[in-house]
Design a protein around this motif. Structure first.
Motif, PDB file in Angstrom:
ATOM      1  N   VAL A  68       0.844  -1.192   0.000  1.00  0.00           N
ATOM      2  CA  VAL A  68       0.000   0.000   0.000  1.00  0.00           C
ATOM      3  C   VAL A  68       0.882   1.246   0.000  1.00  0.00           C
ATOM      4  O   VAL A  68       2.022   1.214   0.459  1.00  0.00           O
ATOM      5  N   ASP A  69       0.336   2.327  -0.546  1.00  0.00           N
ATOM      6  CA  ASP A  69       1.058   3.593  -0.581  1.00  0.00           C
ATOM      7  C   ASP A  69       1.146   4.189   0.822  1.00  0.00           C
ATOM      8  O   ASP A  69       0.337   3.870   1.699  1.00  0.00           O
ATOM      9  N   ALA A  70       2.098   5.084   1.020  1.00  0.00           N
ATOM     10  CA  ALA A  70       2.247   5.786   2.301  1.00  0.00           C
ATOM     11  C   ALA A  70       0.962   6.544   2.614  1.00  0.00           C
ATOM     12  O   ALA A  70       0.244   6.968   1.701  1.00  0.00           O
ATOM     13  N   PRO A  71       0.662   6.725   3.895  1.00  0.00           N
ATOM     14  CA  PRO A  71      -0.556   7.436   4.270  1.00  0.00           C
ATOM     15  C   PRO A  71      -0.616   8.841   3.668  1.00  0.00           C
ATOM     16  O   PRO A  71       0.382   9.556   3.641  1.00  0.00           O
ATOM     17  N   SER A  81      -5.985   3.676  12.250  1.00  0.00           N
ATOM     18  CA  SER A  81      -6.257   2.377  12.853  1.00  0.00           C
ATOM     19  C   SER A  81      -5.929   1.183  11.961  1.00  0.00           C
ATOM     20  O   SER A  81      -5.864   0.060  12.442  1.00  0.00           O
ATOM     21  N   GLY A  82      -5.772   1.410  10.665  1.00  0.00           N
ATOM     22  CA  GLY A  82      -5.568   0.313   9.728  1.00  0.00           C
ATOM     23  C   GLY A  82      -6.872  -0.336   9.285  1.00  0.00           C
ATOM     24  O   GLY A  82      -6.858  -1.266   8.484  1.00  0.00           O
ATOM     25  N   GLY A 123      -5.107  10.909   5.577  1.00  0.00           N
ATOM     26  CA  GLY A 123      -5.724  10.006   6.542  1.00  0.00           C
ATOM     27  C   GLY A 123      -6.047   8.624   6.015  1.00  0.00           C
ATOM     28  O   GLY A 123      -6.736   7.854   6.677  1.00  0.00           O
ATOM     29  N   ARG A 124      -5.540   8.274   4.835  1.00  0.00           N
ATOM     30  CA  ARG A 124      -5.834   6.977   4.233  1.00  0.00           C
ATOM     31  C   ARG A 124      -4.567   6.340   3.669  1.00  0.00           C
ATOM     32  O   ARG A 124      -3.631   7.017   3.279  1.00  0.00           O
ATOM     33  N   LEU A 125      -4.568   5.012   3.614  1.00  0.00           N
ATOM     34  CA  LEU A 125      -3.548   4.251   2.902  1.00  0.00           C
ATOM     35  C   LEU A 125      -4.270   3.592   1.736  1.00  0.00           C
ATOM     36  O   LEU A 125      -5.340   3.006   1.907  1.00  0.00           O
ATOM     37  N   TYR A 126      -3.696   3.705   0.549  1.00  0.00           N
ATOM     38  CA  TYR A 126      -4.339   3.231  -0.664  1.00  0.00           C
ATOM     39  C   TYR A 126      -3.544   2.087  -1.277  1.00  0.00           C
ATOM     40  O   TYR A 126      -2.324   2.178  -1.402  1.00  0.00           O
ATOM     41  N   CYS A 127      -4.235   1.033  -1.681  1.00  0.00           N
ATOM     42  CA  CYS A 127      -3.585  -0.080  -2.364  1.00  0.00           C
ATOM     43  C   CYS A 127      -3.775   0.106  -3.865  1.00  0.00           C
ATOM     44  O   CYS A 127      -4.911   0.074  -4.356  1.00  0.00           O
ATOM     45  N   PRO A 128      -2.680   0.305  -4.592  1.00  0.00           N
ATOM     46  CA  PRO A 128      -2.799   0.555  -6.025  1.00  0.00           C
ATOM     47  C   PRO A 128      -3.200  -0.672  -6.848  1.00  0.00           C
ATOM     48  O   PRO A 128      -3.583  -0.527  -7.998  1.00  0.00           O
ATOM     49  N   CYS A 129      -3.131  -1.863  -6.285  1.00  0.00           N
ATOM     50  CA  CYS A 129      -3.452  -3.073  -7.056  1.00  0.00           C
ATOM     51  C   CYS A 129      -4.945  -3.227  -7.331  1.00  0.00           C
ATOM     52  O   CYS A 129      -5.346  -3.490  -8.453  1.00  0.00           O
ATOM     53  N   HIS A 130      -5.767  -3.086  -6.294  1.00  0.00           N
ATOM     54  CA  HIS A 130      -7.200  -3.328  -6.462  1.00  0.00           C
ATOM     55  C   HIS A 130      -8.075  -2.254  -5.832  1.00  0.00           C
ATOM     56  O   HIS A 130      -9.290  -2.396  -5.764  1.00  0.00           O
ATOM     57  N   GLY A 131      -7.469  -1.186  -5.304  1.00  0.00           N
ATOM     58  CA  GLY A 131      -8.241  -0.045  -4.829  1.00  0.00           C
ATOM     59  C   GLY A 131      -8.682  -0.066  -3.384  1.00  0.00           C
ATOM     60  O   GLY A 131      -9.438   0.812  -2.970  1.00  0.00           O
ATOM     61  N   SER A 132      -8.239  -1.025  -2.592  1.00  0.00           N
ATOM     62  CA  SER A 132      -8.617  -1.009  -1.168  1.00  0.00           C
ATOM     63  C   SER A 132      -8.073   0.248  -0.508  1.00  0.00           C
ATOM     64  O   SER A 132      -6.997   0.730  -0.865  1.00  0.00           O
ATOM     65  N   ARG A 133      -8.817   0.771   0.451  1.00  0.00           N
ATOM     66  CA  ARG A 133      -8.380   1.932   1.232  1.00  0.00           C
ATOM     67  C   ARG A 133      -8.492   1.574   2.714  1.00  0.00           C
ATOM     68  O   ARG A 133      -9.427   0.906   3.131  1.00  0.00           O
ATOM     69  N   PHE A 134      -7.504   2.061   3.471  1.00  0.00           N
ATOM     70  CA  PHE A 134      -7.433   1.772   4.900  1.00  0.00           C
ATOM     71  C   PHE A 134      -7.310   3.081   5.665  1.00  0.00           C
ATOM     72  O   PHE A 134      -6.699   4.037   5.188  1.00  0.00           O
TER      73      PHE A 134
END
Length: 147
Positions: free
Chosen positions: A95-98, A116-117, A101-112
């Motif tokens: 995942v990309d750096a925060p 808190s994760g 306020g979010r961490l983004y996964c460039p593979c399939h678009g999940s956001r954290f």
């Protein structure tokens, strides 16, 4: 008879996947060759960063000494620190750096959520693993992954 063929095919696919993971590793570099030398019983030093390098809403990247995976040390609110794994729980992408306020996964678009994760939107369904972070003076030290 068909069950035996299926078992062999599944076993072969598992060996291939394990071999590819071992060969290429998560960070795109070739994984180091395993040696026959004995493994040291001395634990790896816990990674540290200066607290000043992690502003409120920001992060610093360190490596988990047990896995070699990147971990983001974040400060979501003044004086509150935690570590979040950079490995997406959906398919293991980095995942990309925060940011914002979010961490983004460039593979399939999940956001954290960067505090808190927790999963903000999928396809991931499990939160990012968290690590403890301790502050001693101006030094932040990555602790173990929380259960």
């Amino acid at each position: 008879m068909d069950g035996g063929i299926a078992a062999v095919a599944i076993g072969g696919a598992g060996l291939l996947a394990g071999s590819l993971t071992r060969t290429f590793g998560r960070d795109g570099r070739s994984a180091p060759k395993q040696s026959a030398a004995p493994v040291s019983d001395v634990p790896a030093a816990a990674p540290t960063v200066s607290a000043a390098s992690v502003p409120v809403g920001g992060s610093a990247q360190v490596k988990d000494p047990a896995t070699g995976d990147a971990v983001y040390i974040v400060q979501p609110a003044a004086g509150q620190y935690c570590g979040l794994s950079s490995v997406c729980t959906h398919s293991g992408c980095a995942v990309d750096a925060p940011k914002n306020g979010r961490l983004y996964c460039p593979c399939h678009g999940s956001r954290f959520d960067a505090a808190s994760g927790a999963v903000v939107n999928g396809p991931a369904v499990k939160p990012l693993p968290k690590y403890t972070v301790t502050k001693d003076g101006d030094k932040l030290t990555l602790g173990p992954q929380q259960a």
